[in-house]
Scaffold this motif. Structure first.
Motif, short mmCIF file in Angstrom:
data_model
loop_
_atom_site.label_atom_id
_atom_site.label_comp_id
_atom_site.label_asym_id
_atom_site.label_seq_id
_atom_site.Cartn_x
_atom_site.Cartn_y
_atom_site.Cartn_z
N GLN A 181 0.50 -1.32 0.22
CA GLN A 181 0.11 -0.09 0.21
C GLN A 181 0.37 1.15 -0.66
N ARG A 185 1.13 4.45 -2.46
CA ARG A 185 0.85 5.91 -2.21
C ARG A 185 2.27 6.47 -3.23
N GLN A 188 1.20 7.63 -6.58
CA GLN A 188 -0.14 9.15 -6.15
C GLN A 188 0.30 10.34 -6.38
N THR A 199 -5.93 12.12 -7.59
CA THR A 199 -7.64 12.30 -7.06
C THR A 199 -7.23 10.63 -6.27
N ASP A 200 -7.78 10.08 -5.37
CA ASP A 200 -8.41 7.90 -5.48
C ASP A 200 -9.35 7.99 -6.86
N GLU A 201 -9.76 8.46 -6.99
CA GLU A 201 -10.87 8.44 -8.23
C GLU A 201 -10.32 8.08 -8.80
N LEU A 203 -6.35 7.89 -9.24
CA LEU A 203 -5.70 6.79 -9.00
C LEU A 203 -6.70 4.74 -9.58
N TYR A 204 -7.53 5.17 -8.99
CA TYR A 204 -8.39 3.92 -9.43
C TYR A 204 -8.31 3.81 -11.17
N ILE A 236 -3.99 -1.31 -5.99
CA ILE A 236 -4.49 0.07 -5.80
C ILE A 236 -6.53 0.04 -5.28
N TYR A 239 -5.92 0.64 -2.06
CA TYR A 239 -5.65 1.51 -1.23
C TYR A 239 -7.43 2.71 -1.72
N CYS A 240 -8.20 2.98 -2.70
CA CYS A 240 -9.26 3.59 -3.13
C CYS A 240 -10.53 3.05 -2.41
#
Length: 242
Positions: A181, A185, A188, A199-201, A203-204, A236, A239-240
């Motif tokens: 994890q 990071r 990202q 953003t997480d979105e 990144l996903y 990922i 993570y998200c």
């Protein structure tokens, strides 16, 4: 699977053009035979369709490549724009056709040039291009990269590649582990620092693209070993919170 010759006959795109698209990374074949012949699957043909539709909007190839490889690429939005453009083209052609029929049937001079007016088409294409270039991430990346030299860009991409190389020895680990994890990071943070706010979105979306087959999956697996792209995607997802 279809050969490059079959794809050329099916789509009307020349073999030379398909080879060029491969060379510049715009459209990679699904795989190559042992003899080096290109083979295309349905996903590659769908991507080619998107490329051809964006060409109708008169986008340069380098912009098409950037757009269709975005994590947030909206196929529905693209199709809506392309339908709108084709409807305008249809109207333009019908106006020209009606003018020609009139001139043929009446045999008289008609000094009417409105049928040749393509301003609506030009304006539509302009607005479509503006929309694809208006995302905050695209603007931020454009601003950050405007002064990059080729040497700097190459060094940056090498640094980014090392992050994926470091995933290779982790494949046997639990993707939810703290070590893995932390590696996610790094992806990202690297993108946020050097390209745009990741953003997480976003990144996903990138994770799905990494494992979605084609050039991205192939390159990541070369960096970290076979299965790395899928492993990164699974990490990922965790993570998200997906």
């Amino acid at each position: 699977m279809k050969t490059v010759n079959e794809v050329s006959k099916l789509t009307g795109v020349s073999i030379r053009t398909l080879q060029y698209y491969d060379q510049i990374g715009l459209l990679k074949p699904a795989e190559y035979t042992e003899s080096g012949y290109r083979l295309y699957d349905d996903a590659a043909l769908e991507k080619l369709q998107q490329i051809l539709l964006f060409k109708e909007l008169e986008f340069p190839l380098k912009d098409i490549k950037e757009i269709i490889n975005r994590s947030d690429f909206d196929k529905t939005k693209a199709l809506e724009q392309q339908i709108g453009l084709l409807e305008l083209k249809k109207e333009h052609i019908e106006n020209l056709l009606n003018l020609c029929k009139y001139l043929k049937s009446r045999g008289v001079r008609r000094l009417d040039f409105t049928a040749f007016d393509s301003s609506k088409l030009d304006e539509y294409s302009k607005k479509a291009k503006e929309q694809w270039g208006q995302t905050p991430e695209y603007k931020e990346f454009s601003e950050k990269s405007k002064n990059w030299t080729k040497e700097y860009e190459s060094g940056l991409m090498a640094d980014f590649s090392r992050i994926f190389e470091e995933f290779g020895p982790m494949i046997s680990k639990d993707p939810a582990s703290a070590e893995v994890q932390a590696q996610v990071r790094k992806i990202q943070d690297f993108i946020t620092e050097n390209m745009y706010k990741c953003t997480d979105e976003i990144l996903y979306g990138l994770g799905k693209m990494y494992a979605g087959g084609g050039e991205f999956t192939e390159n990541i697996d070369k960096m970290g070993g076979k299965g790395t792209a899928e492993f990164v995607y699974q990490a990922i997802k965790i993570y998200c919170g997906k």
